[in-house]
Scaffold this active site. Structure first.
Site, short mmCIF file in Angstrom:
data_model
loop_
_atom_site.label_atom_id
_atom_site.label_comp_id
_atom_site.label_asym_id
_atom_site.label_seq_id
_atom_site.Cartn_x
_atom_site.Cartn_y
_atom_site.Cartn_z
N GLU A 88 -24.78 -1.79 5.86
CA GLU A 88 -24.64 -3.24 6.49
C GLU A 88 -25.34 -4.55 5.90
O GLU A 88 -26.32 -4.69 5.97
CB GLU A 88 -25.28 -3.47 8.00
N GLU A 90 -31.48 -6.99 11.95
CA GLU A 90 -32.23 -7.76 12.80
C GLU A 90 -33.57 -7.60 13.39
O GLU A 90 -34.54 -8.40 13.46
CB GLU A 90 -31.30 -8.07 13.99
N LYS A 97 -26.17 -5.02 20.93
CA LYS A 97 -27.38 -5.89 20.66
C LYS A 97 -27.94 -6.48 22.05
O LYS A 97 -27.76 -5.62 23.22
CB LYS A 97 -26.78 -7.01 19.73
N GLY A 106 -22.24 -10.55 11.79
CA GLY A 106 -21.99 -11.65 12.59
C GLY A 106 -21.44 -12.86 11.90
O GLY A 106 -21.67 -13.96 12.65
N ASN A 161 -22.56 -1.36 18.55
CA ASN A 161 -24.12 -1.86 18.86
C ASN A 161 -23.69 -3.25 19.60
O ASN A 161 -23.27 -4.20 19.35
CB ASN A 161 -24.74 -2.31 17.37
N HIS A 221 -32.26 -1.53 11.77
CA HIS A 221 -31.25 -2.77 11.96
C HIS A 221 -31.80 -3.83 11.14
O HIS A 221 -32.76 -4.08 11.39
CB HIS A 221 -30.62 -2.89 13.23
N SER A 274 -19.09 -7.62 10.29
CA SER A 274 -17.84 -8.06 10.92
C SER A 274 -16.46 -7.29 10.87
O SER A 274 -15.60 -7.65 10.45
CB SER A 274 -17.51 -9.44 10.07
P1 PGA Z 1 -21.17 -7.45 13.52
O1 PGA Z 1 -22.66 -6.88 13.47
O2 PGA Z 1 -20.12 -6.57 13.48
O3 PGA Z 1 -20.96 -8.38 14.73
O4 PGA Z 1 -20.91 -8.17 12.35
C1 PGA Z 1 -22.68 -5.38 13.04
C2 PGA Z 1 -24.01 -5.03 13.15
O5 PGA Z 1 -25.12 -5.80 13.35
O6 PGA Z 1 -24.30 -3.80 13.32
#
Ligand code: PGA
Length: 252
Positions: free
Chosen positions: A169, A99, A13, A175, A11, A97, A215
């Site tokens: 997740e 976010e 983003k 992140g 992803n 997601h 992560s």
């Molecule tokens: P990350 O993000 O690997 O940077 O923690 C995962 C995601 O948001 O799908």
């Protein structure tokens, strides 16, 4: 992991211009050519879908979108529909997601509509669920997952869901560099699989791929993939670099 085919998804983003995205895609294709035992997907921004598709066409890497709207067309400024995403080469669509839930007002109800819209045009939904740090501290993880999964899949039956992918997740691991332990992730995945069994059916519960996200890095992927109910990963930060993402793809 059992006989389910692993999926490693990136992803991207809101990172990379179309030129940068195409270049990273090129570097990735170079590194994963010959990989045949893992499905690979990258989800760049909407502006980069076409240039990236040109690069990954005829390679093991498939294209995904980070979001979609549930209507096919209309006066919905700023949105994009599932048929439009299909027409530029998308095979997958990430839906719900955290976010998007956190910053753009997505709810279990809108997530459900989006899953239905994706399925209708043959876009494989990557349906994201996961608890916040506070919810985990309050020991609400399983009840949050229960609600998200049930509401997200409301009204859908087994036949419609054979391309569905669920991504677990934990919001506190996205992140942040904090990964769920292999055991925490396994517990959540096993619970999600049991929910699918209860609310849909046993066959789907057995075949559905459940990805872990939060992560994921080259250093922790192998141990996560050892867990019986983890079938792949949804990778943010570590997917932005072709070398680290290809190491995750080649976790074995
Ligand atoms: P990350 O993000 O690997 O940077 O923690 C995962 C995601 O948001 O799908």
């Amino acid at each position: 992991m059992t006989n389910r085919r692993p999926l490693i998804a990136g992803n991207w983003k809101m990172y990379k211009t179309p030129a940068e995205a195409a270049e990273t895609a090129r570097q990735l294709v170079e590194r994963v050519t010959g990989v045949t035992d893992v499905d690979i997907m990258i989800a760049p921004t909407f502006a980069s879908l076409e240039p990236v598709f040109k690069v990954i066409q005829n390679s093991p890497v498939a294209l995904g979108a980070q979001n979609l709207f549930w209507e096919n067309e209309g006066a919905y400024t700023g949105e994009i529909s599932a048929p439009m995403l299909k027409s530029v080469g998308c095979e997958y669509g990430i839906i719900g997601h955290s976010e998007r839930r956190q910053y753009f007002g997505e709810t279990d109800e809108t997530v459900n509509k989006k899953i239905q819209a994706a399925i209708q045009v043959g876009l494989k939904p990557v349906f994201c669920v996961g608890e916040t740090e506070k919810e985990r501290e309050d020991e609400q993880t399983l009840s949050v997952l229960d609600k998200q999964v049930k509401k997200g899949l409301e009204g859908l039956v087994s036949d419609q869901l054979d391309t569905l992918i669920i991504a677990y997740e934990p919001v506190w691991a996205i992140g942040t560099g904090k990964t769920a332990t292999d055991e925490q992730a396994q517990e959540a995945h096993q619970f999600i699989r049991s929910l699918v069994k209860k609310t849909v059916d046993n066959d789907l519960a057995e075949s559905i791929r459940i990805l872990y996200g939060g992560s994921v890095k080259p250093a922790n992927i192998a141990a996560l993939m050892e867990m019986p109910d983890i079938d792949g990963a949804l990778v943010g930060g570590a997917s932005l670099d072709a070398e680290s993402f290809s190491q995750i793809v080649k976790f074995k």
